[in-house]
Design a protein around this motif. Structure first.
Motif, PDB file in Angstrom:
ATOM      1  N   ILE A 117      22.822 -15.090  52.796  1.00 24.95           N
ATOM      2  CA  ILE A 117      23.470 -16.384  53.022  1.00 24.95           C
ATOM      3  C   ILE A 117      23.377 -17.295  51.781  1.00 24.95           C
ATOM      4  CG2 ILE A 117      23.498 -18.477  54.444  1.00 24.95           C
ATOM      5  CD1 ILE A 117      24.597 -15.947  55.815  1.00 24.95           C
ATOM      6  N   PRO A 118      22.242 -17.392  51.090  1.00 25.42           N
ATOM      7  CA  PRO A 118      22.199 -18.231  49.873  1.00 25.42           C
ATOM      8  C   PRO A 118      23.226 -17.802  48.832  1.00 25.42           C
ATOM      9  CG  PRO A 118      19.974 -17.667  50.571  1.00 25.42           C
ATOM     10  CD  PRO A 118      20.896 -16.830  51.408  1.00 25.42           C
ATOM     11  N   GLU A 119      23.414 -16.496  48.641  1.00 22.12           N
ATOM     12  CA  GLU A 119      24.409 -16.010  47.676  1.00 22.12           C
ATOM     13  C   GLU A 119      25.824 -16.365  48.127  1.00 22.12           C
ATOM     14  OE1 GLU A 119      20.732 -13.574  47.147  1.00 22.12           O
ATOM     15  OE2 GLU A 119      21.932 -14.162  48.893  1.00 22.12           O
ATOM     16  N   ILE A 120      26.067 -16.288  49.441  1.00 25.21           N
ATOM     17  CA  ILE A 120      27.385 -16.623  49.977  1.00 25.21           C
ATOM     18  C   ILE A 120      27.692 -18.104  49.763  1.00 25.21           C
ATOM     19  CG2 ILE A 120      28.693 -16.864  52.122  1.00 25.21           C
ATOM     20  CD1 ILE A 120      27.251 -14.264  53.076  1.00 25.21           C
ATOM     21  N   ILE A 121      26.738 -18.971  50.108  1.00 20.18           N
ATOM     22  CA  ILE A 121      26.938 -20.418  49.928  1.00 20.18           C
ATOM     23  C   ILE A 121      27.147 -20.751  48.460  1.00 20.18           C
ATOM     24  CG2 ILE A 121      25.774 -22.661  50.099  1.00 20.18           C
ATOM     25  CD1 ILE A 121      24.527 -21.684  52.734  1.00 20.18           C
ATOM     26  N   ASP A 122      26.374 -20.130  47.593  1.00 25.09           N
ATOM     27  CA  ASP A 122      26.515 -20.380  46.158  1.00 25.09           C
ATOM     28  C   ASP A 122      27.908 -19.985  45.674  1.00 25.09           C
ATOM     29  OD1 ASP A 122      25.393 -20.823  43.350  1.00 25.09           O
ATOM     30  OD2 ASP A 122      25.989 -18.707  43.240  1.00 25.09           O
TER      31      ASP A 122
END
Length: 419
Positions: A117-122
């Motif tokens: 999820i952090p990579e997706i949001i970024d």
């Protein structure tokens, strides 16, 4: 080696970004139900491709995602009255069990969407900053008008497309979601645009960028994923910094059909892998799949399976004595595999190798194709049969069936007498 790329519409020599190293991403399952034979075809093909490349000395990083957050998962979990996590973990386990049963073990890493999820949001934040995505009250959308290369992979004209999702807040009916705001049960995360969950397409590019960067060698999947899924992936990744092409070789497997229609869950005409393995062992299933070129449609029939079983049994029957190396047969196998993974011709070469008694080649190429071409077993069959007979007499059918399943998967045919 030469491979057909859906992007160029031609067969091209394999030239990778790094010598002797290949980066391959294949779209994995959405884990809300059991996998079917259509999935088996795709994953067997890429398993064979990777095993062949490794046999030539290449280092292959084979990455596959697990889509464990999706509308289908959300809806199915509600229907069954269980958590999304419980449902997705259950069918992820079943998927991996199916892959093991089919001898599919070439994947380097399985990456869950929910753990990225952090990579997706970024990635969504960077697309907004680039001016190619916009925020609405319902989430974040990619603006397709900003990407000139859209349609290059599928060849579809934009005017003829039909959007899967209707949303009055979209600037263009064809724009697609990067982030969906709202409450979606426990699979909902905080983001700069409100609580919500990722769209379908963004998880793949966020995952592949993390492990491969913005450009890599190969991306694979079924024909049905070309539009809109793979088109959306290209638009997202290439819009980050303008690097083109995102992927040099787009590889797509043809449909597995039933009575002329694509096998799919939506049509209800599918046969699960687990059910197919009750009738046919994994060697027969793989032989059946590889008898057709991976880009061709493949009709699933009992007759086709039976013919594959007969052909495999013939190879095993004639491959009794080792008469040494058949260099011509080995060359024929390698040339077939190099020619856009022509497995039907490779199997024809295997038949010749069996007839000539090149046993070491049958072992080597059997490992690549994931098929045991020799009658070999590490357990005395009479002992196994006696144990099963005793278990069945004691009505311990679960254990007896487990032994039967393992024996069938090893290529040993079992016929039980009525109790």
């Amino acid at each position: 080696m030469e491979l057909y790329s859906t992007l160029s519409k031609t067969v091209e020599p394999l030239v990778t970004l790094h010598p002797d190293r290949v980066y391959l991403f294949v779209c994995g399952p959405t884990v809300y139900d059991y996998s079917h034979l259509g999935h088996a075809r795709t994953y067997v093909v890429f398993d064979v491709l990777v095993k062949y490349l490794r046999s030539t000395g290449k280092e292959v990083f084979y990455l596959q995602n697990i889509t464990d957050v999706d509308d289908k998962i959300i809806n199915r979990a509600k229907e069954e009255g269980i958590s999304q996590n419980e449902l997705s973990r259950k069918f992820e386990t079943e998927y991996l069990r199916d892959m093991h049963s089919l001898g599919i073990d070439a994947v380097s890493y399985y990456a869950r969407a929910t753990t990225h999820i952090p990579e997706i949001i970024d990635q969504v934040e960077r697309l907004i900053a680039r001016g190619v995505a916009y925020v609405t009250e319902n989430g974040v959308y990619f603006n397709l008008d900003t990407f000139d290369g859209n349609g290059e992979l599928s060849g579809q004209e934009r005017a003829k497309r039909v959007s899967r999702v209707t949303d009055a807040t979209k600037h263009n009916p064809h724009d697609f979601a990067l982030w969906k705001t709202g409450e979606y049960g426990e699979y909902t995360w905080d983001s700069p645009w409100g609580r919500g969950r990722p769209g379908w397409h963004i998880e793949d590019t966020a995952i592949s960028e993390k492990y491969f960067g913005q450009q890599y060698d190969m991306h694979g999947g079924g024909l049905d994923l070309i539009f809109p899924h793979h088109e959306a992936e290209i638009a997202q990744m290439e819009s980050l910094e303008g690097k083109h092409p995102m992927v040099r070789y787009w590889l797509h497997t043809g449909f597995l059909t039933v009575k002329g229609e694509k096998m799919s869950k939506s049509l209800g005409n599918f046969v699960t892998i687990r059910d197919a393995l009750k009738s046919w062992n994994k060697d027969v299933l793989r032989y059946f799949i590889l008898l057709s070129h991976y880009r061709s449609p493949l009709q699933a029939t009992e007759e086709g399976m039976a013919n594959a079983a007969k052909a495999l049994e013939h190879i095993r029957a004639v491959a009794k004595k080792d008469y040494g190396v058949n260099e011509a047969g080995r060359k024929a196998f390698r040339e077939a595999m190099e020619a856009d993974l022509n497995t039907p011709m490779a199997l024809a070469a295997v038949q010749g190798l069996a007839a000539s008694g090149d046993i070491s080649a049958l072992r080597e190429y059997g490992a690549i194709l994931g098929i045991n071409f020799l009658r070999e077993t590490s357990a005395p069959l009479s002992v196994l049969h006696d144990i099963r007979a005793e278990l069945r007499a004691r009505k311990q059918f679960d254990v007896a069936d487990l032994i039967r399943e393992r024996m069938v998967n090893a290529g040993i045919n079992i016929t039980d007498a009525p109790l």
